[in-house]
Design an enzyme around this catalytic site. Structure first.
Site, PDB file in Angstrom:
ATOM      1  NE  ARG A 390     -34.238  84.400  40.774  1.00  0.00           N
ATOM      2  CZ  ARG A 390     -34.214  84.733  39.494  1.00  0.00           C
ATOM      3  NH1 ARG A 390     -35.311  85.169  38.921  1.00  0.00           N
ATOM      4  NH2 ARG A 390     -33.104  84.634  38.785  1.00  0.00           N
ATOM      5  CG  HIS A 450     -40.560  83.880  33.712  1.00  0.00           C
ATOM      6  ND1 HIS A 450     -41.270  85.038  33.468  1.00  0.00           N
ATOM      7  CD2 HIS A 450     -39.633  84.205  34.641  1.00  0.00           C
ATOM      8  CE1 HIS A 450     -40.779  86.020  34.199  1.00  0.00           C
ATOM      9  NE2 HIS A 450     -39.802  85.548  34.934  1.00  0.00           N
ATOM     10  NE  ARG A 579     -37.432  97.044  36.493  1.00  0.00           N
ATOM     11  CZ  ARG A 579     -37.522  95.720  36.602  1.00  0.00           C
ATOM     12  NH1 ARG A 579     -38.517  95.199  37.278  1.00  0.00           N
ATOM     13  NH2 ARG A 579     -36.634  94.943  36.023  1.00  0.00           N
TER      14      ARG A 579
END
Length: 701
Positions: A390, A450, A579
């Site tokens: 991204r 990734h 998280r």
């Protein structure tokens, strides 16, 4: 003995359902919107974030479970639930949370904004002059682009697009027995929050339209008006981690064509959620659901505003006192004195020793971006290789790569065009880079890429030398100010050589050697992490120092979780900062007695991955792109790098300790899977990890 104490590592009950754990994470984020101790506009922002979180969950997770249940899948997952059972539980929890956040907005945030002179008003709250103003605005700037679509015997029910906000208008006409249903889509190219004169507040656009329907239908009578919104499931693709994945072998052109088709198909995918105004009559809700082919269980009646994600764009100017104190990243201490006019300066500094960049406390622009921009114009640089998962809409990194290609450097870029919800811009970037002369690869067969990796090749007096950046986050200058991430800049020859081999696999299909300096998925990452966990158990049995401490975004992989359970049963102390979703149960006697799990939340999105193994008193540290998720370990190209520099090991140790000492923004998991927020003890100062990092970075100036 309690039910939890009877669980073994291989019991389905030893694993928390993935989707329900994710919703538990969403509930912790929602607490930030509820917290009166947060600045008001930050609470409004978090309410908006909740809207986008629920949208993505409905599209991806509810959509996936819905497809599996519709296919009649009865196979139980690792947690013991069938898709239908998980879907039922997720629907109920999603409905509960959505109604809760809507109530927080309606009963807490909007009144608080009103008290401060920043109201989001309903049309019924307006004075006659304000209504006149909005009528003129509506007729001049909105009505000309509205498209009323009727649904009756002569007009089929209109297509309702994904995530659009709509009016359901019932129009009565002379001589017609029943009201006619008319759908009006709220135009997305008009501001959602319509400002009133003299800074008197805002009115939601849908209410402006609803308040002026008599002018839009001058020859008919509007008997009722309600609001609704449709969510369509994100269609499966060959790279998802759904259970019905299939292997594919596609050429780059075929991949682009398939992804383009997926983007089109997503617009028309099946309905997985129908949000309606709380005051919409049950008969109309049911009729709408039937027309849309939606399950009645997916209808969510919501008080107050729909499409809460738009709250992130509430155009409040000024009012710094209602926001977090501004945060300005600082330049890494070792990069401050560099000659800005010398592109070789950053490489000279890396040769002095590895550099650990901690975002957003260190500046992305003066570290990672400078590394790549310097490489683009440095005459000594021969080649640049980079992965893009991204990146920003007007990315300076893309511009740097194009400049490097124009200067005759070899530029190779792996553009992952199947990055969920970023497919279209990534296709565009790939084509733009190709036109500039870069070599572009579009993913790897069968797996998503990734990896967060950059490689720069320079010709120096001593010969060819390679510089590498291994990161935990994307090469995205926007999220670098909002996401907490780590990046390692190094010229370690062995590390750089293995990074080069990884790029050869990414662009040329040549498998990277294993084992190597890097841990690479899907090749050997799982096996090497498994071996490290088992080794800690061996150390504790031998009486040597042992322990596992890790920070990650998600923990879901059943095999890794069972290895952690067995290590805990052997006595290994394990502390995990996770998280988001976590399918492991912490602190269960007989199963995970030595495991502690906590979740850190704050103004920045925690995104880095750190893995630390005590290793008999010689600690090993790793950072990289992979969580302990099945998709990261088995279905994606991922890279985890060992950290050997003793100074950076000390820095990582300090980072882990800071998180563990947090006493106000960390949530501790209980054996039943619930989370409890930490609070300072009586007389103890607040120690929020993110604030500590901000202050630590500022003090280094």
């Amino acid at each position: 003995m309690t039910e939890l104490e009877q669980i073994t590592p291989d019991s389905p009950a030893a694993l928390i359902n993935r989707e329900l754990s994710w919703l538990s994470f969403a509930r912790r984020v929602l607490a930030l919107a509820e917290d009166p101790g947060q600045p008001l506009l930050e609470r409004v922002k978090f309410a908006g974030i909740m809207g986008t979180i629920y949208d993505e969950f409905a599209m991806k997770r509810i959509g996936g479970l819905f497809r599996q249940a519709r296919k009649g899948w009865a196979r139980r997952g690792p947690d013991g639930l069938t898709p239908a059972e998980a879907l039922k539980a997720c629907r109920a929890e999603l409905r509960s949370q959505q109604q809760l956040v809507a109530t927080v907005v309606d009963e807490q945030l909007r009144p608080a904004l009103r008290d401060l002179g920043l109201p989001i008003l309903n049309a019924g709250d307006l004075s006659p002059s304000q209504r006149d103003f909005l009528t003129r605005y509506c007729m001049d700037s909105v009505e000309p682009i509205l498209v009323p679509l009727a649904a009756d015997a002569a007009h089929p029910f209109p297509f309702i697009s994904n995530l659009g906000l709509n009016l359901a208008v019932l129009v009565s006409e002379p001589g017609r027995r029943n009201p006619r249903f008319v759908r009006i889509k709220v135009p997305a190219n008009r501001p959602r929050w319509v400002p009133l004169p003299d800074h008197a507040g805002w009115v939601p656009l849908e209410q402006v339209i609803a308040d002026n329907l008599s002018a839009i239908f001058p020859r008919a009578s509007v008997s009722a008006c309600y609001f609704f919104r449709v969510t369509r499931g994100a269609k499966d693709d060959p790279w998802t981690d759904q259970a019905d994945d299939e292997d594919v072998e596609l050429s780059p052109g075929a991949i682009i064509g398939m992804v383009t088709a997926e983007l089109s198909a997503r617009k028309y995918a099946g309905v997985v959620r129908l949000e309606v105004s709380a005051d919409m009559p049950a008969a109309l809700r049911n009729w709408l659901a039937a027309q849309l082919g939606a399950d009645p269980a997916d209808v969510i009646a919501t008080p107050g505003l729909l499409s809460l994600g738009d709250l992130m764009d509430l155009p409040v100017e000024g009012h710094a006192e209602l926001r977090d104190a501004p945060h300005e990243p600082v330049t890494h201490p070792r990069l401050r004195a560099l000659d800005r006019t010398d592109p070789a300066a950053v490489f000279d500094e890396i040769r002095r020793g590895d550099i650990l960049v901690h975002l957003p406390y260190h500046s992305f622009d003066t570290s990672i971006l400078r590394f790549l921009q310097s490489a683009a114009i440095d005459p000594a640089v021969l080649a640049i290789k980079l992965t893009i998962y991204r990146t920003g809409r007007r990315s300076p990194i893309i511009q740097a790569l194009k400049e490097a290609a124009r200067r005759g450097k070899q530029v190779a870029v792996l553009v992952e065009i199947t990055a969920r919800f970023d497919e279209a811009p990534n296709i565009s970037w790939g084509r733009e880079l190709e036109e500039a002369g870069a070599h572009v690869a579009y993913g790897v067969e069968r797996v998503k890429t990734h990896v967060k990796l950059a490689l720069v090749v320079r010709e120096e007096p001593a010969g060819i030398r390679r510089y590498v950046h291994v990161g935990t986050g994307n090469y995205h200058e926007g999220t670098a100010r909002l996401y907490e991430d780590l990046g390692l800049l190094s010229m370690d020859p062995e590390l750089a050589a293995h990074a080069a081999a990884v790029f050869n696999e990414l662009t040329g299909g040549i498998p990277a050697p294993t084992p190597g300096k890097l841990l690479v998925a899907p090749h050997d990452l799982r096996e090497r992490f498994t071996a490290a966990i088992r080794r800690e158990a061996e150390h504790t049995r031998a009486g040597r120092p042992c322990g596992i401490r890790a920070k990650m975004n998600q923990l879901q992989d059943p095999q890794i979780i069972r290895e952690l359970y067995r290590a805990s049963m052997a006595g290994v102390p394990i502390v995990l900062n996770v998280r988001g979703l976590c399918c492991l149960r912490a602190g269960v006697p007989g199963l995970s007695p030595t495991i502690k799990v906590y979740s850190t939340l704050g103004r920045f999105l925690e995104h880095s991955r750190i893995y630390r193994f005590e290793n008999g008193g010689t600690p090993e540290f790793f950072i990289g792109s992979a969580d302990w998720m099945t998709r990261n370990l088995s279905r994606r190209m991922e890279v985890i790098a060992p950290v050997n520099d003793p100074v950076i090991k000390t820095e990582l140790e300090a980072i882990l300790c800071t998180y563990e000492a947090d006493n106000c923004s960390a949530w501790d998991m209980q054996p039943d899977g619930e989370y409890v927020l930490r609070h300072p003890a009586a007389g103890e100062c607040r120690r929020g990890a993110q604030q500590v990092f901000i202050e630590r970075a500022a003090s280094s100036l």
